[in-house]
Design a protein around this motif. Structure first.
Motif, mmCIF file in Angstrom:
data_model
loop_
_atom_site.group_PDB
_atom_site.id
_atom_site.type_symbol
_atom_site.label_atom_id
_atom_site.label_comp_id
_atom_site.label_asym_id
_atom_site.label_seq_id
_atom_site.Cartn_x
_atom_site.Cartn_y
_atom_site.Cartn_z
ATOM 1 N N THR A 90 -2.626 -10.755 -12.116
ATOM 2 C CA THR A 90 -1.538 -9.940 -11.568
ATOM 3 C C THR A 90 -0.783 -9.201 -12.663
ATOM 4 O OG1 THR A 90 -1.299 -11.515 -9.765
ATOM 5 C CG2 THR A 90 0.521 -10.007 -10.120
ATOM 6 N N ALA A 91 -0.486 -9.872 -13.770
ATOM 7 C CA ALA A 91 0.243 -9.242 -14.869
ATOM 8 C C ALA A 91 -0.548 -8.069 -15.448
ATOM 9 C CB ALA A 91 0.546 -10.266 -15.959
ATOM 10 N N ARG A 92 -1.847 -8.244 -15.599
ATOM 11 C CA ARG A 92 -2.680 -7.159 -16.130
ATOM 12 C C ARG A 92 -2.792 -6.001 -15.134
ATOM 13 N NH1 ARG A 92 -6.308 -8.652 -20.495
ATOM 14 N NH2 ARG A 92 -5.831 -10.765 -21.151
ATOM 15 N N TYR A 93 -2.877 -6.327 -13.855
ATOM 16 C CA TYR A 93 -3.023 -5.287 -12.837
ATOM 17 C C TYR A 93 -1.745 -4.455 -12.719
ATOM 18 C CZ TYR A 93 -4.177 -2.968 -8.467
ATOM 19 O OH TYR A 93 -4.434 -2.020 -7.521
ATOM 20 N N VAL A 94 -0.602 -5.105 -12.763
ATOM 21 C CA VAL A 94 0.678 -4.395 -12.609
ATOM 22 C C VAL A 94 0.936 -3.463 -13.779
ATOM 23 C CG1 VAL A 94 3.188 -4.742 -12.532
ATOM 24 C CG2 VAL A 94 1.692 -6.107 -11.082
ATOM 25 N N THR A 95 0.562 -3.865 -14.996
ATOM 26 C CA THR A 95 0.831 -3.039 -16.175
ATOM 27 C C THR A 95 -0.242 -1.977 -16.424
ATOM 28 O OG1 THR A 95 -0.256 -4.645 -17.621
ATOM 29 C CG2 THR A 95 2.139 -4.865 -17.307
ATOM 30 N N ALA A 96 -1.325 -2.004 -15.677
ATOM 31 C CA ALA A 96 -2.422 -1.044 -15.904
ATOM 32 C C ALA A 96 -2.038 0.346 -15.414
ATOM 33 C CB ALA A 96 -3.677 -1.517 -15.188
ATOM 34 N N ASP A 97 -2.640 1.363 -16.044
ATOM 35 C CA ASP A 97 -2.415 2.739 -15.618
ATOM 36 C C ASP A 97 -3.257 3.023 -14.370
ATOM 37 O OD1 ASP A 97 -4.834 2.585 -16.929
ATOM 38 O OD2 ASP A 97 -4.691 4.592 -17.790
ATOM 39 N N PRO A 98 -2.960 4.133 -13.670
ATOM 40 C CA PRO A 98 -3.674 4.429 -12.421
ATOM 41 C C PRO A 98 -5.194 4.548 -12.580
ATOM 42 C CG PRO A 98 -1.718 5.787 -12.582
ATOM 43 C CD PRO A 98 -1.853 5.068 -13.893
ATOM 44 N N ALA A 99 -5.664 5.048 -13.710
ATOM 45 C CA ALA A 99 -7.114 5.166 -13.903
ATOM 46 C C ALA A 99 -7.767 3.786 -13.959
ATOM 47 C CB ALA A 99 -7.414 5.940 -15.180
ATOM 48 N N ARG A 100 -7.095 2.872 -14.636
ATOM 49 C CA ARG A 100 -7.668 1.523 -14.749
ATOM 50 C C ARG A 100 -7.599 0.775 -13.419
ATOM 51 N NH1 ARG A 100 -6.774 -2.638 -19.715
ATOM 52 N NH2 ARG A 100 -8.124 -4.247 -18.880
ATOM 53 N N THR A 101 -6.513 0.929 -12.671
ATOM 54 C CA THR A 101 -6.441 0.272 -11.365
ATOM 55 C C THR A 101 -7.468 0.867 -10.409
ATOM 56 O OG1 THR A 101 -4.649 1.730 -10.636
ATOM 57 C CG2 THR A 101 -4.024 -0.409 -11.569
ATOM 58 N N GLY A 102 -7.705 2.169 -10.515
ATOM 59 C CA GLY A 102 -8.740 2.793 -9.689
ATOM 60 C C GLY A 102 -10.121 2.248 -10.011
ATOM 61 N N ALA A 103 -10.386 2.063 -11.303
ATOM 62 C CA ALA A 103 -11.668 1.480 -11.708
ATOM 63 C C ALA A 103 -11.788 0.052 -11.194
ATOM 64 C CB ALA A 103 -11.811 1.505 -13.223
ATOM 65 N N PHE A 104 -10.681 -0.710 -11.251
ATOM 66 C CA PHE A 104 -10.721 -2.066 -10.720
ATOM 67 C C PHE A 104 -11.002 -2.065 -9.227
ATOM 68 C CE2 PHE A 104 -8.404 -5.208 -8.269
ATOM 69 C CZ PHE A 104 -9.114 -6.326 -8.615
ATOM 70 N N LEU A 105 -10.350 -1.179 -8.500
ATOM 71 C CA LEU A 105 -10.568 -1.122 -7.054
ATOM 72 C C LEU A 105 -12.024 -0.783 -6.728
ATOM 73 C CD1 LEU A 105 -7.279 0.580 -5.820
ATOM 74 C CD2 LEU A 105 -7.963 -1.819 -5.603
ATOM 75 N N ASN A 106 -12.634 0.081 -7.531
ATOM 76 C CA ASN A 106 -14.057 0.392 -7.325
ATOM 77 C C ASN A 106 -14.924 -0.839 -7.575
ATOM 78 O OD1 ASN A 106 -13.612 3.054 -6.626
ATOM 79 N ND2 ASN A 106 -13.857 3.795 -8.724
ATOM 80 N N ILE A 107 -14.634 -1.556 -8.653
ATOM 81 C CA ILE A 107 -15.397 -2.778 -8.944
ATOM 82 C C ILE A 107 -15.206 -3.802 -7.827
ATOM 83 C CG2 ILE A 107 -15.532 -4.764 -10.503
ATOM 84 C CD1 ILE A 107 -14.913 -2.801 -12.788
ATOM 85 N N PHE A 108 -13.971 -3.950 -7.373
ATOM 86 C CA PHE A 108 -13.684 -4.894 -6.299
ATOM 87 C C PHE A 108 -14.419 -4.508 -5.023
ATOM 88 C CE2 PHE A 108 -11.134 -6.163 -2.627
ATOM 89 C CZ PHE A 108 -11.154 -7.536 -2.787
ATOM 90 N N ALA A 109 -14.423 -3.216 -4.681
ATOM 91 C CA ALA A 109 -15.103 -2.762 -3.465
ATOM 92 C C ALA A 109 -16.609 -3.012 -3.555
ATOM 93 C CB ALA A 109 -14.821 -1.279 -3.224
ATOM 94 N N ILE A 110 -17.191 -2.747 -4.700
ATOM 95 C CA ILE A 110 -18.632 -2.977 -4.876
ATOM 96 C C ILE A 110 -18.940 -4.472 -4.799
ATOM 97 C CG2 ILE A 110 -20.516 -2.839 -6.557
ATOM 98 C CD1 ILE A 110 -19.244 -0.141 -7.444
ATOM 99 N N ALA A 111 -18.126 -5.293 -5.452
ATOM 100 C CA ALA A 111 -18.334 -6.747 -5.391
ATOM 101 C C ALA A 111 -18.182 -7.252 -3.954
ATOM 102 C CB ALA A 111 -17.355 -7.460 -6.317
#
Length: 121
Positions: A71-92
């Motif tokens: 949660t701490a890493r996700y909250v401090t991440a920039d929009p590009a990084r959170t978007g990349a995470f959401l893509n990884i999460f959706a694929i997983a």
């Protein structure tokens, strides 16, 4: 200009698709399908929970620490990084859902339809 007299179908022909046994079958199949999708979704979320529990050493404290770190890493991440995470999460999520559906493929159709298919096949 079309009038009601031009319509050649009768009321019983127009309502033929509204018979009670057919509606019951459609509702039964729809509810079974929604139940299958809902239980598959819950199993997939359970696999994500099991993942965080495993990397936390299968302890509640470790699980909470891993979630806090995430949660701490996700909250401090920039929009590009959170978007990349959401893509990884959706694929997983899609991969895990496909695996769960593959293991549960015998439960996709209701038992009633499976019995009919066996009788006719």
């Amino acid at each position: 200009m079309a009038t009601n007299a031009d319509d050649t179908t009768t009321t019983s022909e127009r309502r033929a698709w509204l018979t009670a046994p057919e509606w019951r079958s459609v509702l039964y199949f729809t509810l079974h399908g929604l139940g299958f999708l809902g239980s598959t979704l819950l199993m997939t979320w359970g696999l994500f929970f099991l993942f965080f529990l495993a990397i936390g050493g299968f302890s509640f404290d470790g699980f909470i620490h891993q979630l806090n770190n995430f949660t701490a890493r996700y909250v401090t991440a920039d929009p590009a990084r959170t978007g990349a995470f959401l893509n990884i999460f959706a694929i997983a999520h899609m991969i895990l859902s496909a695996v769960v559906i593959t293991f549960r493929r015998d439960r996709i159709l209701p038992d009633r339809l499976q019995e009919r298919a066996r009788d006719h096949g």
